[in-house]
Each structure stands twice: as C-alpha cells, then as structure tokens.
Design a protein around this motif. Structure first.
Motif, PDB file in Angstrom:
ATOM      1  N   LEU A   1       0.875  -1.169   0.000  1.00 35.07           N
ATOM      2  CA  LEU A   1       0.000   0.000   0.000  1.00 35.07           C
ATOM      3  C   LEU A   1       0.911   1.217   0.000  1.00 35.07           C
ATOM      4  N   ALA A   2       1.135   1.773  -1.191  1.00 43.59           N
ATOM      5  CA  ALA A   2       2.062   2.887  -1.366  1.00 43.59           C
ATOM      6  C   ALA A   2       1.291   4.205  -1.303  1.00 43.59           C
ATOM      7  N   ASP A   3       2.000   5.297  -1.600  1.00 43.12           N
ATOM      8  CA  ASP A   3       1.358   6.609  -1.572  1.00 43.12           C
ATOM      9  C   ASP A   3       1.463   7.246  -2.946  1.00 43.12           C
ATOM     10  N   THR A   4       1.127   8.490  -3.046  1.00 42.71           N
ATOM     11  CA  THR A   4       0.955   9.166  -4.322  1.00 42.71           C
ATOM     12  C   THR A   4       2.214   9.153  -5.193  1.00 42.71           C
ATOM     13  N   ASN A   5       2.011   9.019  -6.505  1.00 48.98           N
ATOM     14  CA  ASN A   5       3.064   9.117  -7.519  1.00 48.98           C
ATOM     15  C   ASN A   5       4.157   8.072  -7.318  1.00 48.98           C
ATOM     16  N   PHE A   6       3.768   6.870  -6.951  1.00 46.73           N
ATOM     17  CA  PHE A   6       4.738   5.791  -6.755  1.00 46.73           C
ATOM     18  C   PHE A   6       5.350   5.391  -8.097  1.00 46.73           C
ATOM     19  N   GLY A   7       6.664   5.225  -8.121  1.00 45.34           N
ATOM     20  CA  GLY A   7       7.350   4.809  -9.337  1.00 45.34           C
ATOM     21  C   GLY A   7       7.636   5.941 -10.306  1.00 45.34           C
ATOM     22  N   CYS A   8       7.699   7.173  -9.798  1.00 43.14           N
ATOM     23  CA  CYS A   8       8.048   8.298 -10.667  1.00 43.14           C
ATOM     24  C   CYS A   8       9.539   8.245 -10.989  1.00 43.14           C
TER      25      CYS A   8
ATOM     26  N   TYR B   1      11.248  -9.592  -5.404  1.00 46.56           N
ATOM     27  CA  TYR B   1      11.141  -9.588  -3.943  1.00 46.56           C
ATOM     28  C   TYR B   1       9.905 -10.365  -3.479  1.00 46.56           C
ATOM     29  N   GLY B   2       8.888 -10.420  -4.344  1.00 50.37           N
ATOM     30  CA  GLY B   2       7.685 -11.167  -4.016  1.00 50.37           C
ATOM     31  C   GLY B   2       6.391 -10.389  -4.119  1.00 50.37           C
ATOM     32  N   PHE B   3       6.463  -9.138  -4.560  1.00 49.50           N
ATOM     33  CA  PHE B   3       5.248  -8.341  -4.681  1.00 49.50           C
ATOM     34  C   PHE B   3       4.451  -8.737  -5.918  1.00 49.50           C
ATOM     35  N   LYS B   4       3.142  -8.852  -5.728  1.00 50.02           N
ATOM     36  CA  LYS B   4       2.209  -9.152  -6.812  1.00 50.02           C
ATOM     37  C   LYS B   4       1.339  -7.951  -7.154  1.00 50.02           C
ATOM     38  N   VAL B   5       1.091  -7.093  -6.146  1.00 44.12           N
ATOM     39  CA  VAL B   5       0.160  -5.983  -6.299  1.00 44.12           C
ATOM     40  C   VAL B   5       0.729  -4.754  -5.595  1.00 44.12           C
ATOM     41  N   ILE B   6       0.623  -3.599  -6.245  1.00 42.26           N
ATOM     42  CA  ILE B   6       0.951  -2.314  -5.631  1.00 42.26           C
ATOM     43  C   ILE B   6      -0.307  -1.452  -5.688  1.00 42.26           C
ATOM     44  N   ILE B   7      -0.732  -0.950  -4.540  1.00 46.38           N
ATOM     45  CA  ILE B   7      -1.926  -0.108  -4.454  1.00 46.38           C
ATOM     46  C   ILE B   7      -1.486   1.310  -4.085  1.00 46.38           C
ATOM     47  N   ALA B   8      -1.946   2.293  -4.839  1.00 47.52           N
ATOM     48  CA  ALA B   8      -1.542   3.676  -4.581  1.00 47.52           C
ATOM     49  C   ALA B   8      -2.561   4.637  -5.194  1.00 47.52           C
ATOM     50  N   PRO B   9      -2.570   5.900  -4.746  1.00 48.68           N
ATOM     51  CA  PRO B   9      -3.465   6.891  -5.357  1.00 48.68           C
ATOM     52  C   PRO B   9      -3.060   7.268  -6.783  1.00 48.68           C
ATOM     53  N   SER B  10      -1.770   7.152  -7.097  1.00 52.48           N
ATOM     54  CA  SER B  10      -1.294   7.455  -8.444  1.00 52.48           C
ATOM     55  C   SER B  10       0.089   6.841  -8.628  1.00 52.48           C
TER      56      SER B  10
ATOM     57  N   ILE C   1      -2.785  -0.910  -8.763  1.00 53.29           N
ATOM     58  CA  ILE C   1      -4.186  -0.555  -8.542  1.00 53.29           C
ATOM     59  C   ILE C   1      -4.268   0.879  -8.047  1.00 53.29           C
ATOM     60  N   VAL C   2      -5.095   1.677  -8.697  1.00 50.09           N
ATOM     61  CA  VAL C   2      -5.290   3.071  -8.310  1.00 50.09           C
ATOM     62  C   VAL C   2      -6.568   3.194  -7.481  1.00 50.09           C
ATOM     63  N   ILE C   3      -6.431   3.726  -6.272  1.00 50.60           N
ATOM     64  CA  ILE C   3      -7.586   4.054  -5.437  1.00 50.60           C
ATOM     65  C   ILE C   3      -7.456   5.519  -5.022  1.00 50.60           C
ATOM     66  N   SER C   4      -8.494   6.069  -4.446  1.00 50.58           N
ATOM     67  CA  SER C   4      -8.445   7.478  -4.057  1.00 50.58           C
ATOM     68  C   SER C   4      -7.477   7.692  -2.897  1.00 50.58           C
ATOM     69  N   GLN C   5      -6.995   8.928  -2.758  1.00 51.84           N
ATOM     70  CA  GLN C   5      -6.109   9.259  -1.644  1.00 51.84           C
ATOM     71  C   GLN C   5      -6.807   9.016  -0.301  1.00 51.84           C
ATOM     72  N   ALA C   6      -8.086   9.379  -0.226  1.00 52.66           N
ATOM     73  CA  ALA C   6      -8.826   9.198   1.025  1.00 52.66           C
ATOM     74  C   ALA C   6      -8.935   7.727   1.397  1.00 52.66           C
TER      75      ALA C   6
ATOM     76  N   VAL D   1     -12.952  -1.970  -1.427  1.00 47.32           N
ATOM     77  CA  VAL D   1     -12.779  -0.786  -2.269  1.00 47.32           C
ATOM     78  C   VAL D   1     -12.746  -1.247  -3.726  1.00 47.32           C
ATOM     79  N   ALA D   2     -13.576  -0.661  -4.564  1.00 48.88           N
ATOM     80  CA  ALA D   2     -13.590  -0.978  -5.988  1.00 48.88           C
ATOM     81  C   ALA D   2     -12.509  -0.171  -6.709  1.00 48.88           C
ATOM     82  N   PHE D   3     -12.049  -0.697  -7.835  1.00 47.12           N
ATOM     83  CA  PHE D   3     -11.069   0.034  -8.632  1.00 47.12           C
ATOM     84  C   PHE D   3     -11.356  -0.148 -10.112  1.00 47.12           C
ATOM     85  N   ASP D   4     -10.899   0.813 -10.911  1.00 47.90           N
ATOM     86  CA  ASP D   4     -11.025   0.750 -12.365  1.00 47.90           C
ATOM     87  C   ASP D   4      -9.727   0.249 -12.968  1.00 47.90           C
ATOM     88  N   ILE D   5      -9.839  -0.344 -14.143  1.00 48.07           N
ATOM     89  CA  ILE D   5      -8.646  -0.817 -14.845  1.00 48.07           C
ATOM     90  C   ILE D   5      -8.955  -0.859 -16.340  1.00 48.07           C
ATOM     91  N   ASP D   6      -7.966  -0.579 -17.149  1.00 42.91           N
ATOM     92  CA  ASP D   6      -8.112  -0.656 -18.596  1.00 42.91           C
ATOM     93  C   ASP D   6      -8.481  -2.092 -18.998  1.00 42.91           C
TER      94      ASP D   6
END
Length: 201
Positions: free
Chosen positions: A72-79, A93-102, A119-124, A158-163
């Motif tokens: 569970l990361a925070d905004t603009n992860f991987g810039c 390392y073993g990560f399958k999913v990264i969740i962040a606002p952006s 996965i993109v979810i809202s900041q809140a 929490v629902a999320f959108d994806i292409d």
C-alpha cells in the motif's frame, strides 16, 4: 507470466509519496542483464544502513512485513526514470500488487507488461486503509481482478477501475510476446504465403 485472477496477501504500508525508481532499485545495481536477482537490492538505500546492517526504521524490515506480497504505497509511486528494473526488483522480492493513489506513467505501464498489478484508489481510501492497518485492525488484502475490488481481512472493500485490455492480459498471464503468439498459426500461414510469392516478378 502467470495469470493473476485473485490474490490474497500480507500488506506492507509505505507511507511516503513520490517514491522514484532510483530508490526502488538504485543505479549501481542496473548492470545485471538478467531479469531476476534484483529483489535483494530493492530499496537498498532505505533498507540498509551504511554499515550494511538492516535499517530497523524501514517498513520492509519490520518483523510483521516478512512474506508481504502487496504494497500500500502513496501518491506518484514509481516516478522518475524509465528503468524497468524497478518492476523486476519488486516482483523478484515477491510483490504481486501495488496499491496507490497514483503512479509514474512509465512505471505503471511497465508493471502490466511484467505481471505486476498496479491498482489506483483514491487518496482518502488509501489513507483510511493505512490508518486502520497501523492500528492493527487488519493484515491481509484480497485482490479480485476479475470483479475489480480489493478487500481487507476486516471487511473493508474498495472498488477500482482498470483498462480492459490490460486486465485481459493479466487474467490470461500474457505479455506482449504472449499476446502476439496467440496468432502464431495465422502468422505462420501469412509467412508461408509471402515466401511463396517472394521471388515472383
């Protein structure tokens, strides 16, 4: 790549925004030519003290972070730079999913190409999950890619959108090469036909 339909895993919260790819995998480790083996260098400058000892203050070094597969990361992860090695290091390392606002755009697209689900979810929603995780209310998240939701083990969903195209490729475990090889028989037929007429003038 392996298909990713549903995954349940332990979560680590990385409570810092704008984490760039040079922190995910520092430049001195980019000389490797293989895609594997990068996991031991993930967040190297944060995970280890100058003495080489693990940094006890870094989130991944906490005892409860052993065996995590969801971040569970925070905004603009991987810039930052476009290095694909950042995704390789996280996956190794073993990560399958990264969740962040952006996410950084290039990192975001590289993730899908390597079977890592961003996965993109809202900041809140992100901040609420991080706060309840810090209070010890939950440890694991179930990710359902097919139905597009994440759910903590204390029942917060929490629902999320994806292409749709990216979703399709992950569900089937396809990278760009695998997607092309789905049409292998058609490609072979075209090449045979082309070769037959290659020397006709």
């Amino acid at each position: 790549m392996e298909p990713l339909i549903q995954h349940k895993g332990k979560v680590v919260c990385l409570n810092r925004g704008h984490v760039d790819t040079d922190q995910i995998i520092p430049k001195q480790f980019l000389k490797r030519i293989e895609r594997d083996g990068f996991g031991e260098f993930l967040f190297y400058d944060w995970r280890f003290l100058p003495s080489g000892e693990p940094n006890p203050d870094f989130e991944l070094n906490a005892p409860q972070a052993k065996g995590v597969s969801i971040m569970l990361a925070d905004t603009n992860f991987g810039c930052g730079s476009s290095r694909e090695h950042a995704v390789w290091a996280l996956s190794d390392y073993g990560f399958k999913v990264i969740i962040a606002p952006s996410f950084g755009d290039i990192f975001f697209n590289n993730s899908f190409k390597n079977g890592l689900l961003p996965i993109v979810i809202s900041q809140a929603a992100r901040d609420d999950l991080a706060a309840s995780h810090a209070r010890g209310e939950w440890n694991d998240i179930t990710v359902n890619l097919e139905e597009q939701w994440i759910e903590t083990d204390h029942g917060v969903r929490v629902a999320f959108d994806i292409d749709p195209h990216k979703k399709h490729m992950l569900l089937l475990g396809l990278d760009d090469i695998g997607l092309t090889l789905q049409y292998e028989s058609e490609i072979a037929a075209y090449e045979a036909k082309r070769k037959a007429y290659q020397y006709v003038y």
